[in-house]
Design a protein around this motif. Structure first.
Motif, PDB file in Angstrom:
ATOM      1  N   LEU A 136      -1.555  20.387  76.119  1.00  0.00           N
ATOM      2  CA  LEU A 136      -0.694  20.367  77.294  1.00  0.00           C
ATOM      3  C   LEU A 136      -1.335  21.101  78.477  1.00  0.00           C
ATOM      4  O   LEU A 136      -1.286  20.643  79.615  1.00  0.00           O
ATOM      5  CB  LEU A 136       0.660  20.975  76.909  1.00  0.00           C
ATOM      6  N   ASN A 289       3.159  23.743  70.487  1.00  0.00           N
ATOM      7  CA  ASN A 289       4.139  22.914  69.793  1.00  0.00           C
ATOM      8  C   ASN A 289       5.149  23.724  68.977  1.00  0.00           C
ATOM      9  O   ASN A 289       5.481  23.384  67.852  1.00  0.00           O
ATOM     10  CB  ASN A 289       3.429  21.900  68.885  1.00  0.00           C
ATOM     11  N   HIS A 374       5.993  15.971  75.906  1.00  0.00           N
ATOM     12  CA  HIS A 374       4.699  16.031  75.204  1.00  0.00           C
ATOM     13  C   HIS A 374       4.806  16.121  73.688  1.00  0.00           C
ATOM     14  O   HIS A 374       3.792  16.339  73.024  1.00  0.00           O
ATOM     15  CB  HIS A 374       3.878  17.226  75.677  1.00  0.00           C
ATOM     16  N   ASN A 482      -2.145   9.452  78.576  1.00  0.00           N
ATOM     17  CA  ASN A 482      -3.005  10.556  79.031  1.00  0.00           C
ATOM     18  C   ASN A 482      -4.426  10.103  79.342  1.00  0.00           C
ATOM     19  O   ASN A 482      -4.861   9.034  78.920  1.00  0.00           O
ATOM     20  CB  ASN A 482      -3.094  11.636  77.944  1.00  0.00           C
ATOM     21  N   TYR A 572       0.858  19.540  61.125  1.00  0.00           N
ATOM     22  CA  TYR A 572       0.984  18.116  61.457  1.00  0.00           C
ATOM     23  C   TYR A 572      -0.363  17.502  61.829  1.00  0.00           C
ATOM     24  O   TYR A 572      -0.582  16.306  61.689  1.00  0.00           O
ATOM     25  CB  TYR A 572       2.050  17.897  62.545  1.00  0.00           C
ATOM     26  N   GLU A 674       1.520  13.204  66.565  1.00  0.00           N
ATOM     27  CA  GLU A 674       0.651  13.619  67.678  1.00  0.00           C
ATOM     28  C   GLU A 674       0.986  12.745  68.875  1.00  0.00           C
ATOM     29  O   GLU A 674       0.702  11.541  68.867  1.00  0.00           O
ATOM     30  CB  GLU A 674      -0.823  13.456  67.294  1.00  0.00           C
ATOM     31  N   SER A 676      -0.189  12.266  71.868  1.00  0.00           N
ATOM     32  CA  SER A 676      -1.304  11.478  72.388  1.00  0.00           C
ATOM     33  C   SER A 676      -2.612  11.937  71.756  1.00  0.00           C
ATOM     34  O   SER A 676      -3.311  11.186  71.096  1.00  0.00           O
ATOM     35  CB  SER A 676      -1.394  11.625  73.910  1.00  0.00           C
ATOM     36  N   GLY A 677      -2.910  13.237  71.976  1.00  0.00           N
ATOM     37  CA  GLY A 677      -4.249  13.711  71.689  1.00  0.00           C
ATOM     38  C   GLY A 677      -5.108  13.373  72.902  1.00  0.00           C
ATOM     39  O   GLY A 677      -4.892  12.346  73.569  1.00  0.00           O
TER      40      GLY A 677
HETATM   41  C1  7GP Z   1       0.465  18.195  73.366  1.00  0.00           C
HETATM   42  C2  7GP Z   1       0.530  17.106  72.312  1.00  0.00           C
HETATM   43  O1  7GP Z   1       0.639  17.710  71.032  1.00  0.00           O
HETATM   44  C3  7GP Z   1      -0.729  16.267  72.397  1.00  0.00           C
HETATM   45  O2  7GP Z   1      -0.661  15.195  71.495  1.00  0.00           O
HETATM   46  C4  7GP Z   1      -0.908  15.731  73.810  1.00  0.00           C
HETATM   47  O3  7GP Z   1      -2.135  15.086  73.935  1.00  0.00           O
HETATM   48  C5  7GP Z   1      -0.863  16.884  74.814  1.00  0.00           C
HETATM   49  O4  7GP Z   1       0.353  17.613  74.660  1.00  0.00           O
HETATM   50  C6  7GP Z   1      -0.943  16.415  76.235  1.00  0.00           C
HETATM   51  O5  7GP Z   1       0.039  15.479  76.504  1.00  0.00           O
HETATM   52  N1  7GP Z   1       1.644  19.029  73.307  1.00  0.00           N
HETATM   53  C7  7GP Z   1       1.534  20.350  73.423  1.00  0.00           C
HETATM   54  O6  7GP Z   1       0.459  20.901  73.613  1.00  0.00           O
HETATM   55  C8  7GP Z   1       2.766  21.106  73.301  1.00  0.00           C
HETATM   56  O7  7GP Z   1       2.775  22.292  73.142  1.00  0.00           O
HETATM   57  C9  7GP Z   1       5.097  21.124  73.218  1.00  0.00           C
HETATM   58  O8  7GP Z   1       3.902  20.415  73.384  1.00  0.00           O
HETATM   59  C10 7GP Z   1       5.646  21.581  74.496  1.00  0.00           C
END
Ligand code: 7GP
Length: 838
Positions: A136, A289, A374, A482, A572, A674, A676-677
């Motif tokens: 994120l 997360n 996200h 993304n 996960y 996930e 996006s990643g």
């Molecule tokens: C992340 C997602 O886990 C990841 O799959 C994605 O690529 C990224 O955001 C950007 O969109 N999410 C986080 O890092 C997170 O903490 C909870 O989300 C708020």
């Protein structure tokens, strides 16, 4: 716009306008000047740290003039601006990026060489700006780069944490967290001591009628803390546009230093108040997360949101427009729910301070905000306890209740027969204590909600936000897959590959239009090109092998297949499945004859990533990886056939070394988890293949590069729920290969089995929530396919070239253009050609 200098005196200003440097001599003069004056040193005590400081200051001087002019240009144009609110910006290092983006790297390189320094050594002096956890935060950083590069008038707003994400040390195989005090010397930030906003907490709300008989609501009393702005220039690539990232730092309000206490001899407690204020921006919460619901976190959120909105509203008011035009001038994007309070704060400003009617205010608010989700993980969805919230932000709670009331009334009118629907979609969860569901508030207060990859956007529409799609209609929900910035993740991290691509596609234009990579397709069978391509990969692997040697002491063979999984450690994301797979490989090698071993492709399994300090299971995974490493790496039977490496303190600058060096990288989350990643995109863009599940952006990567160029395995998202159900209510048969792995662990092969009990029993006894056993067979089989494919190097290299040629879609420029058109409705403001010089 009023200028502070009268016309007759402006000539002098123009004459002495800062110019920066345009050649290496000018650059050298600036560096020496900064060493001798700004740093008060000389050639006799200029070490690499000082040279880094001086080079940065010289470069910064040039950036600042572009930055100021960009702000002036935007003010004069008086068009719409985007505000990207993010509690995390994982920027990494600034110097190299700034040099490349403004096209000054060659000059700096030659200039530094003249002065006795190698540019790589100088670049590596810089401390990463690590104000984020993972995907994120890094996405926010890529977006800033793209918005500046696309000349979009945009500001990033965040918090200036004194401590970014902790530094990870590995001691006896365990993660140890060390504070990251990064602000010692930071030439990239500009304190704006004149931009200070008072932020209020706690206190009381009063409602009364004023002399005109109008209802007035006031919120006063409580604690006041000051927000001080720190600005960081964000240079666009190959443009003079330089945007601003404004980070807020907390300090005690001027009246806060309690002279009463001070004079009565209670000096300590008056300083304690000071410290309490500074605590707000002291530290980044180190969870990825995961939501913990701590009061200080809510304080951070309100502090940052209130300061940012004050700033945004002040800027809007300068243009003297009517409030109805607010959303024509301002688009605010919420990076997840962390800034959701901005919705409430803007409504409060409009009704309590500006005197607008509720409906008019609410229509402005909803047109202004967009919300990006996200994650679908339930443990990451923010909720705030009503009593806690009531105490800290009493007026905001009332407004939330009103928002909820009006919202539920419209739902009731639309679906009169559905009583349970109201409870399901209510912003207030009727639990004990009651909780505020921030994602629901964000949806209700925004005109667009987006997920971050197609599967993810479909999932939020059909699962967690299903009811809201019925209520608001499908048009309020959209997908923006993304992307990543090719400037940092190709040009900067992999200069040789970038150069090779440039030589075949007619220059560096592909960095601005990544679809130009298509032109590489015609070299898929070009012998000479393939040789160069493979040489670059090898050199990048040598570079990583050196890093591994110096940081872990382990020697790895750069000709082996480099298999990399670097990302936050999370169940996960299934690093446990990866290490179980490694153990399976180890057991297989041990059971082979020397003849059989000769046919095996040597592999280096590389892991990296931080575990949240309170995430015990994640820490256990790190421990197991290190234990397996210490057994495997010292086993004479195995030799070069398998090495297991855990790289300490994974961060942005280390990613720049790691990403270009993969043959295969792992993106193996349980399907549907996930969102996006983004590292998947980085690895493929750098000529690595990936092994992955049908999850997040892996699916779109497959669509773009073709299914022959990716190793997909495992169950599909649509089957996950049934499988979990079966684990709980049916017989759960452990995969036989995984059972052997567990037997080895239980036989203390990797040290005391007790240490890893929880990891094993989560799968054996507690429902295997992440489906490790279900996917294990398919994972092992697919890894065998990887071994086979790697033996045919010629074909492998062709696959990587073809893949890179088809990665154009994943530029964050494409992504930002989608946001600009479909969510923000904002246009670029392209500088005039003459602004390029001077
Ligand atoms: C992340 C997602 O886990 C990841 O799959 C994605 O690529 C990224 O955001 C950007 O969109 N999410 C986080 O890092 C997170 O903490 C909870 O989300 C708020």
């Amino acid at each position: 716009v009023e200028a502070s200098i009268p016309e007759p005196q402006r000539e002098a200003w123009k004459k002495f306008q800062a110019k920066g440097f345009t050649n290496k001599e000018e650059f050298e003069r600036e560096v020496v000047r900064h060493v001798e004056t700004t740093l008060a040193r000389s050639m006799f005590n200029c070490d690499e740290t000082a040279a880094y400081a001086a080079a940065s200051l010289a470069l910064r001087d040039r950036l600042i003039t572009q930055w100021n002019r960009t702000q002036q240009r935007q003010t004069f144009a008086d068009g719409k601006r985007v505000y990207y609110l993010s509690l995390e910006f994982l920027m990494g290092r600034a110097l190299d990026n700034a040099m490349l983006n403004i096209g000054a790297k060659d000059i700096a390189k030659d200039g530094l060489a003249d002065l006795g320094f190698r540019i790589e050594d100088i670049i590596s002096q810089e401390h990463d700006a690590a104000l984020g956890n993972g995907g994120l935060g890094r996405l926010a950083a890529c977006f800033l780069d793209s918005m500046a590069s696309l000349n979009i008038p945009a500001w990033g707003y965040g918090l200036r944490y004194r401590y970014g994400i902790f530094k990870q040390e590995i001691v006896d195989g365990y993660q140890v967290e060390v504070p990251d005090y990064w602000l010692d010397f930071n030439p990239w930030e500009f304190p704006r001591h004149d931009i200070v906003v008072d932020i209020q907490f706690y206190g009381n709300v009063r409602k009364y009628q004023n002399e005109q008989g109008k209802n007035v609501i006031t919120w006063d009393g409580g604690e006041v803390v000051q927000a001080v702005a720190y600005d960081v220039p964000i240079p666009g690539y190959d443009t003079v546009s330089t945007n601003n990232m404004r980070l807020w730092s907390s300090k005690a309000a001027s009246g806060e230093f309690d002279f009463q206490k001070f004079n009565s001899g209670d000096y300590e407690s008056s300083v304690a108040d000071q410290q309490r204020a500074e605590t707000i921006s002291a530290v980044l919460y180190p969870n990825d997360n995961l939501d913990r619901g701590k009061e200080l976190r809510l304080k951070q959120q309100y502090f940052w949101v209130a300061a940012s909105l004050y700033d945004i509203v002040r800027r809007f008011k300068k243009s003297k427009r009517a409030w109805v035009e607010f959303s024509d001038q301002v688009a605010i994007q919420l990076n997840d729910t962390h800034p959701t309070l901005a919705i409430v704060e803007l409504q409060r400003i409009l009704i309590d301070l500006e005197g607008l009617e509720w409906d008019e205010a609410w229509s402005i608010v909803t047109k202004t905000f967009g919300y990006t989700n996200h994650t679908v993980l339930p443990e990451a969805l923010e909720k705030w306890s009503v009593p806690l919230f009531q105490n800290l932000l009493p007026r905001h709670l009332q407004i939330i209740y009103d928002i909820n009331l009006y919202f539920l009334q419209t739902v009731e009118r639309k679906f009169p027969k559905e009583r349970e629907l109201l409870g399901r979609v209510s912003i207030i969860e009727e639990s004990q204590p009651k909780m505020i569901r921030m994602a629901y508030l964000a949806i209700v207060g925004s005109h667009k909600v987006n997920g971050v990859a197609e599967l993810h956007s479909d999932l939020i529409k059909t699962t967690i936000f299903k009811d809201f799609v019925r209520i608001f209609g499908p048009d309020n929900f959209t997908n923006v897959t993304n992307g990543i910035t090719p400037r940092r993740w190709l040009h900067q991290a992999n200069p040789r590959l970038s150069e090779l691509i440039a030589s075949k596609t007619g220059g560096l234009d592909f960095l601005k239009d990544l679809n130009i990579l298509n032109e590489l397709e015609k070299f898929v069978d070009d012998k000479e090109f393939k040789k160069e391509w493979a040489e670059i990969k090898y050199a990048n692997k040598v570079r990583l092998a050196k890093h591994i040697k110096t940081t872990t002491g382990v020697t790895v063979n750069p000709s082996a297949l480099f298999d990399i999984q670097v990302k936050r450690i999370h169940e996960y994301k299934r690093q446990q499945m990866n290490i179980f797979g490694v153990i399976h490989r180890y057991l297989t090698i041990k059971a082979m004859t020397p003849e059989e071993r000769k046919k095996l492709a040597p592999r280096v399994s590389i892991f990296g990533g931080k575990a949240a300090p309170g995430y015990w299971m994640a820490k256990t995974i790190i421990h197991l990886i290190n234990q397996v490493g210490s057994v495997v790496n010292n086993d004479k039977d195995v030799g070069d056939l398998l090495k297991v490496i855990f790289l300490e303190d994974y961060n942005v600058s280390k990613a720049e070394i790691i990403v270009p060096a993969s043959d295969i990288s792992e993106h193996i989350s349980t399907a549907g988890t996930e969102a996006s990643g983004t590292s998947n995109m980085k690895f493929v863009l750098n000529g690595g293949l990936i092994i992955g599940t049908c999850d997040g952006a892996n699916i779109e990567i497959t669509r773009e590069i073709g299914e022959n160029n990716i190793f997909l395995f495992g169950n599909l998202a649509e089957d996950v729920e049934d499988l979990r159900h079966a684990h709980t209510y049916g017989a759960h048969n452990l995969d036989p290969d995984l059972a052997k792995v567990f037997d080895a662990i239980k036989a203390n092969t990797f040290g005391d089995a007790g240490s890893f009990g929880a990891l094993v029993s989560a799968i054996e006894d507690h429902g295997d929530y992440y489906l490790v056993s279900d996917d294990f067979h398919s994972y092992i089989q697919t890894q065998a396919l990887v071994d086979e494919a790697y033996k045919d190097q010629d074909e492998w290299v062709s696959k990587t070239i073809l893949s890179v040629s088809r990665m154009g879609f994943f530029s964050s420029d494409r992504c930002i253009n989608e946001y600009a058109e479909t969510i923000w409705n904002v246009e670029p403001l392209v500088p005039e050609p003459q602004e390029r010089n001077g």
